[in-house]
Design a protein around this motif. Sequence first.
Motif, mmCIF file in Angstrom:
data_model
loop_
_atom_site.group_PDB
_atom_site.id
_atom_site.type_symbol
_atom_site.label_atom_id
_atom_site.label_comp_id
_atom_site.label_asym_id
_atom_site.label_seq_id
_atom_site.Cartn_x
_atom_site.Cartn_y
_atom_site.Cartn_z
ATOM 1 N N LYS A 183 -4.634 -5.658 0.070
ATOM 2 C CA LYS A 183 -3.737 -5.698 1.027
ATOM 3 C C LYS A 183 -2.231 -5.767 0.885
ATOM 4 O O LYS A 183 -2.141 -6.688 -0.101
ATOM 5 C CB LYS A 183 -4.311 -6.877 1.916
ATOM 6 C CG LYS A 183 -3.329 -7.214 3.424
ATOM 7 C CD LYS A 183 -2.700 -8.360 3.180
ATOM 8 C CE LYS A 183 -1.548 -8.750 4.247
ATOM 9 N NZ LYS A 183 -0.872 -9.926 3.711
ATOM 10 N N ILE B 134 -10.461 0.051 0.356
ATOM 11 C CA ILE B 134 -9.769 -0.084 1.277
ATOM 12 C C ILE B 134 -8.341 -0.587 1.132
ATOM 13 O O ILE B 134 -8.160 -1.432 0.073
ATOM 14 C CB ILE B 134 -10.211 -1.200 2.338
ATOM 15 C CG1 ILE B 134 -11.641 -0.469 3.066
ATOM 16 C CG2 ILE B 134 -9.210 -1.490 3.454
ATOM 17 C CD1 ILE B 134 -12.146 -1.650 4.115
ATOM 18 N N THR B 135 -7.488 -0.024 1.510
ATOM 19 C CA THR B 135 -5.876 -0.326 1.227
ATOM 20 C C THR B 135 -5.153 -0.593 2.473
ATOM 21 O O THR B 135 -5.251 0.043 3.249
ATOM 22 C CB THR B 135 -5.235 0.576 0.335
ATOM 23 O OG1 THR B 135 -6.055 0.815 -0.602
ATOM 24 C CG2 THR B 135 -3.835 0.081 -0.130
ATOM 25 N N ALA B 136 -4.711 -1.830 2.486
ATOM 26 C CA ALA B 136 -4.032 -2.233 4.022
ATOM 27 C C ALA B 136 -2.389 -2.594 3.677
ATOM 28 O O ALA B 136 -2.121 -3.033 2.773
ATOM 29 C CB ALA B 136 -4.602 -3.260 4.584
ATOM 30 N N THR C 202 0.275 -4.628 6.040
ATOM 31 C CA THR C 202 0.679 -5.502 7.338
ATOM 32 C C THR C 202 2.126 -5.073 7.421
ATOM 33 O O THR C 202 3.036 -5.041 6.274
ATOM 34 C CB THR C 202 0.289 -6.889 7.172
ATOM 35 O OG1 THR C 202 0.637 -7.204 5.838
ATOM 36 C CG2 THR C 202 -1.243 -6.572 7.177
ATOM 37 N N LEU D 128 -4.513 1.058 7.701
ATOM 38 C CA LEU D 128 -5.475 0.600 6.779
ATOM 39 C C LEU D 128 -5.808 2.065 6.504
ATOM 40 O O LEU D 128 -6.084 3.070 7.322
ATOM 41 C CB LEU D 128 -6.762 0.118 7.444
ATOM 42 C CG LEU D 128 -6.604 -1.461 7.921
ATOM 43 C CD1 LEU D 128 -6.048 -1.571 9.476
ATOM 44 C CD2 LEU D 128 -7.800 -2.071 7.794
ATOM 45 N N THR D 129 -6.262 2.209 5.236
ATOM 46 C CA THR D 129 -6.642 3.480 4.597
ATOM 47 C C THR D 129 -7.823 3.310 3.799
ATOM 48 O O THR D 129 -8.370 2.506 3.000
ATOM 49 C CB THR D 129 -5.513 4.161 3.927
ATOM 50 O OG1 THR D 129 -5.826 5.418 3.445
ATOM 51 C CG2 THR D 129 -5.130 3.421 2.697
ATOM 52 N N SER D 130 -8.719 4.429 3.806
ATOM 53 C CA SER D 130 -10.019 4.506 3.084
ATOM 54 C C SER D 130 -10.342 6.036 2.613
ATOM 55 O O SER D 130 -10.284 6.612 3.651
ATOM 56 C CB SER D 130 -11.253 3.907 3.585
ATOM 57 O OG SER D 130 -12.432 3.858 2.896
ATOM 58 N N HIS E 63 -7.237 7.239 7.743
ATOM 59 C CA HIS E 63 -6.166 6.397 8.051
ATOM 60 C C HIS E 63 -6.037 5.846 9.586
ATOM 61 O O HIS E 63 -6.185 6.540 10.241
ATOM 62 C CB HIS E 63 -4.753 7.246 7.681
ATOM 63 C CG HIS E 63 -4.804 7.752 6.383
ATOM 64 N ND1 HIS E 63 -4.634 7.278 5.275
ATOM 65 C CD2 HIS E 63 -5.070 8.991 6.049
ATOM 66 C CE1 HIS E 63 -4.741 8.100 4.241
ATOM 67 N NE2 HIS E 63 -5.131 9.324 4.665
ATOM 68 N N LEU F 203 -10.192 -10.080 7.121
ATOM 69 C CA LEU F 203 -10.901 -8.780 6.687
ATOM 70 C C LEU F 203 -12.156 -9.041 5.636
ATOM 71 O O LEU F 203 -13.032 -8.336 5.682
ATOM 72 C CB LEU F 203 -9.839 -7.977 5.932
ATOM 73 C CG LEU F 203 -10.179 -6.756 5.031
ATOM 74 C CD1 LEU F 203 -10.402 -5.456 6.201
ATOM 75 C CD2 LEU F 203 -9.218 -6.374 4.188
ATOM 76 N N LEU G 286 -12.787 1.053 9.997
ATOM 77 C CA LEU G 286 -11.408 0.507 9.664
ATOM 78 C C LEU G 286 -10.540 -0.229 10.912
ATOM 79 O O LEU G 286 -9.930 -1.133 10.785
ATOM 80 C CB LEU G 286 -10.547 1.667 9.228
ATOM 81 C CG LEU G 286 -10.791 2.396 7.431
ATOM 82 C CD1 LEU G 286 -9.635 3.478 7.334
ATOM 83 C CD2 LEU G 286 -10.835 1.105 6.637
ATOM 84 N N GLY H 102 -9.715 -3.853 11.123
ATOM 85 C CA GLY H 102 -8.564 -4.120 11.489
ATOM 86 C C GLY H 102 -7.781 -4.956 12.674
ATOM 87 O O GLY H 102 -7.210 -5.807 12.753
#
Length: 302
Positions: A179, A209-211, A213, A221-223, A227, A251, A271, A275
């Motif tokens: 994140k 997961i990459t987030a 903020t 949020l993406t995986s 998206h 999370l 996701l 989120g």
Amino acid sequence: MNVIPRALVVGEALVDVTRKPDGTVAEHPGGSPLNVAVTMARQGIDTTLATQVGDDRFGDLIRAHLDASGVTLVNVGPPAPTASATAALDARGAATYEFDLRWDPEQLPDPSGFDLVHVGSIGAWMAPGADTVAEFVRRAHAQGVPVGFDPNIRPALAPSADVLRRQVFDLASVSRFVKLSDEDAEVLADEDSDVFSVLRELAGSGPAITALTRGGESALLTSTDQHVEVRVPQVKVADTIGAGDTWMGTLLAELLRHDWVNRSSFSADDLRRLGQAAVSAAAITVSRPGADPPWHGEFLPH
């Protein structure tokens, strides 16, 4: 019998000294890894924090805070005064920081035996301890222990842009859940990129997961090829201290609660569910002074 998941958080603990526009001063235990650990423990995760805490008044504040929140403290030494950060708040409640700290852990715990480990902030990129943390993360990854990572960059304390970028991307490549804030992404961006390209680049380096903020704006949020964008609840802001840490801790707690920490990809619905829990918890934190993450019963996890 349900087994309570175990998490290990590694990084700095400090006392936030908050100076408000009206001249009043408040002291609250903080530091991004400490806040993540407190968030997870308050949400029912068996959480250990490996950090440096001195035998002084600020250290006593931190120990009492961790104990009250149910966090197990492992002091990784060597003996030194407890770190502090002075946050000057503007009229909107946004904080700017000055730090008095060091990070040079002698030895970190073995990550095996934990269901998840988390690293981040100053402890992940400030010398000399950053090398110890990087070795710890590589060991966890090799043992199959999933890693959470939040760079939580403080430019005044960070190394050069090239060194910082290499450290962040190296850690992200062996982390499962990453994140970053839009401010982090701006620091990591070069002249040919923006915050969204940084997010895409980090997502492509290996995390499940990459987030991203973005303060009061929606979180991303993406995986793999999924998206989602999650709206942030509108609340009256007391200050923003600990909001991102609450987001990350929630999370990770949700991933552990659903036994999802070993998954390599997530659907859009998953996701969005994660989120929504994260933004709901962070909204509670910003509605009250200092880094004071919500307890499990204060909001409904998704």
